[in-house]
Design a protein around this motif. Structure first.
Motif, PDB file in Angstrom:
ATOM      1  N   UNK A 182      44.728  43.503  45.478  1.00  0.00           N
ATOM      2  CA  UNK A 182      44.320  42.118  45.786  1.00  0.00           C
ATOM      3  C   UNK A 182      42.956  42.008  46.442  1.00  0.00           C
ATOM      4  N   UNK A 183      42.536  43.013  47.191  1.00  0.00           N
ATOM      5  CA  UNK A 183      41.224  42.950  47.852  1.00  0.00           C
ATOM      6  C   UNK A 183      40.084  43.267  46.897  1.00  0.00           C
ATOM      7  N   UNK A 184      40.427  43.660  45.661  1.00  0.00           N
ATOM      8  CA  UNK A 184      39.385  44.098  44.725  1.00  0.00           C
ATOM      9  C   UNK A 184      39.522  43.392  43.374  1.00  0.00           C
ATOM     10  N   UNK A 185      40.044  42.175  43.387  1.00  0.00           N
ATOM     11  CA  UNK A 185      40.227  41.456  42.131  1.00  0.00           C
ATOM     12  C   UNK A 185      38.906  41.225  41.409  1.00  0.00           C
ATOM     13  N   UNK A 186      37.852  40.890  42.162  1.00  0.00           N
ATOM     14  CA  UNK A 186      36.576  40.613  41.489  1.00  0.00           C
ATOM     15  C   UNK A 186      36.000  41.879  40.871  1.00  0.00           C
ATOM     16  N   UNK A 187      36.268  43.052  41.462  1.00  0.00           N
ATOM     17  CA  UNK A 187      35.831  44.306  40.845  1.00  0.00           C
ATOM     18  C   UNK A 187      36.578  44.540  39.530  1.00  0.00           C
ATOM     19  N   UNK A 188      37.887  44.338  39.563  1.00  0.00           N
ATOM     20  CA  UNK A 188      38.682  44.525  38.352  1.00  0.00           C
ATOM     21  C   UNK A 188      38.266  43.557  37.251  1.00  0.00           C
ATOM     22  N   UNK A 189      37.948  42.313  37.634  1.00  0.00           N
ATOM     23  CA  UNK A 189      37.522  41.337  36.629  1.00  0.00           C
ATOM     24  C   UNK A 189      36.241  41.791  35.942  1.00  0.00           C
ATOM     25  N   UNK A 190      35.313  42.345  36.704  1.00  0.00           N
ATOM     26  CA  UNK A 190      34.082  42.873  36.119  1.00  0.00           C
ATOM     27  C   UNK A 190      34.381  44.009  35.147  1.00  0.00           C
ATOM     28  N   UNK A 191      35.313  44.879  35.519  1.00  0.00           N
ATOM     29  CA  UNK A 191      35.645  46.004  34.653  1.00  0.00           C
ATOM     30  C   UNK A 191      36.359  45.546  33.388  1.00  0.00           C
ATOM     31  N   UNK A 192      37.213  44.518  33.504  1.00  0.00           N
ATOM     32  CA  UNK A 192      37.836  43.950  32.305  1.00  0.00           C
ATOM     33  C   UNK A 192      36.761  43.437  31.355  1.00  0.00           C
ATOM     34  N   UNK A 193      35.785  42.726  31.881  1.00  0.00           N
ATOM     35  CA  UNK A 193      34.695  42.197  31.054  1.00  0.00           C
ATOM     36  C   UNK A 193      33.870  43.325  30.451  1.00  0.00           C
ATOM     37  N   UNK A 194      33.648  44.382  31.217  1.00  0.00           N
ATOM     38  CA  UNK A 194      32.886  45.524  30.714  1.00  0.00           C
ATOM     39  C   UNK A 194      33.561  46.131  29.491  1.00  0.00           C
ATOM     40  N   UNK A 195      34.874  46.355  29.579  1.00  0.00           N
ATOM     41  CA  UNK A 195      35.603  46.945  28.462  1.00  0.00           C
ATOM     42  C   UNK A 195      35.709  45.967  27.289  1.00  0.00           C
ATOM     43  N   UNK A 196      35.939  44.682  27.585  1.00  0.00           N
ATOM     44  CA  UNK A 196      36.089  43.687  26.530  1.00  0.00           C
ATOM     45  C   UNK A 196      34.793  43.495  25.753  1.00  0.00           C
TER      46      UNK A 196
END
Length: 295
Positions: free
Chosen positions: A36-50
């Motif tokens: 939960x403290x790193x949701x914005x990091x994960x969102x960036x990584x999702x976009x990177x892979x997508x």
């Protein structure tokens, strides 16, 4: 089967399904609020892979992959359920390992691809370098630089959406004084030019070379806070009583660091620390691109 034995088609299939896997498992981590403290990091990584999967889609068209996509989605879900057991640091360490292992295969894909795919596959290779850099910078407690590295890639490869344009990086005025992992091409696209460096400070001397290519990124030359990139085709430097500590990462190639007692071999994705007062050699046994900073 080794990387060199794989055909272009096999590597292309592996790369595309790998991006689908990455986007799916990262989205699963987001959906389950794993970190939960790193949701914005994960969102960036999702976009990177997508974004990278979308770059590969035109090249993979015509391949029958429906069954593979379904199997990949199932495997990604299982992997995500295992990843939630890790700490954020454990997740980053796992990501760094995966990216470092995958990078040679992405580079082989780019080498084997036909000329018409060169630009796309270069971006695909860069994406894996960015992922590796994100993990390294995050583990080095520099999340701002890690985020900026991903945003810069997305800004250039996702169609220039407004969200990422607002985060544009100026390479002449870096957002951080810590090193950001970039390819030489990426630095040059940002307006930074490598220049021959033929003179060195008193505490350094060239070994088996007369110059290297150097790009200054931030800070005062040779002083704490300096950030720079360097390309060494062969040879390197002998240091005597370093006045400041130096830390950095090898982005490509192989380097050997030795003080006469201890010898370290560094390959792409591995970092180093030369302590203040250190004496020894830094040599490129294969052409090296490194980013380093003075502490």
């Amino acid at each position: 089967m080794t990387t060199t034995e794989q055909t272009y088609g096999e590597l292309l299939r592996w790369a595309y399904l790998g991006e689908c896997f990455g986007a799916t498992f990262l989205q699963e981590l987001l959906d389950t609020d794993a970190f939960p403290a790193h949701r914005h990091h994960l969102q960036l990584l999702v976009e990177l892979e997508t974004v990278t999967a979308r770059l590969l889609e035109p090249l993979i068209s015509g391949h029958e992959l429906d069954d593979d996509r379904r199997q990949t989605a199932t495997q990604a879900g299982e992997y995500a359920r295992n990843m939630v057991k890790l700490t954020w640091g454990g997740f980053l360490t796992e990501t760094r390992t995966i990216a470092a292992e995958a990078l040679p295969r992405f580079r082989q894909l780019a080498v084997q691809g036909p000329d018409r795919t060169r630009a796309t596959l270069s971006a695909v290779v860069e994406h894996e370098e960015v992922l590796l850099g994100f993990a390294e910078l995050s583990l080095a407690a520099n999340p701002q630089a890690a985020d900026a590295l991903v945003r810069n890639y997305l800004r250039r490869h996702s169609g220039g959406s407004q969200h990422h344009d607002s985060e544009e990086i100026s390479m002449t005025t870096p957002v951080t004084t810590a090193p950001t992992k970039l390819t030489a091409a990426g630095l040059e696209r940002g307006g930074v030019q490598f220049q021959p460096l033929s003179e060195v400070p008193d505490y350094a001397a060239f070994v088996d070379t007369e110059s290297v290519d150097f790009a200054h990124l931030s800070g005062d030359f040779g002083q704490p806070g300096e950030v720079a990139a360097m390309k060494i085709e062969h040879g390197g430097f002998r240091y005597t009583n370093l006045p400041c500590a130096e830390s950095g990462f090898v982005l490509s190639g192989t380097a050997e660091i030795s003080d006469g007692t201890t010898t370290l071999i560094l390959t792409a994705g591995e970092g180093y620390l030369l302590p203040k007062g250190w004496s020894g050699t830094f040599l490129a046994t294969e052409p090296v691109l490194k980013v380093f900073y003075v502490l």
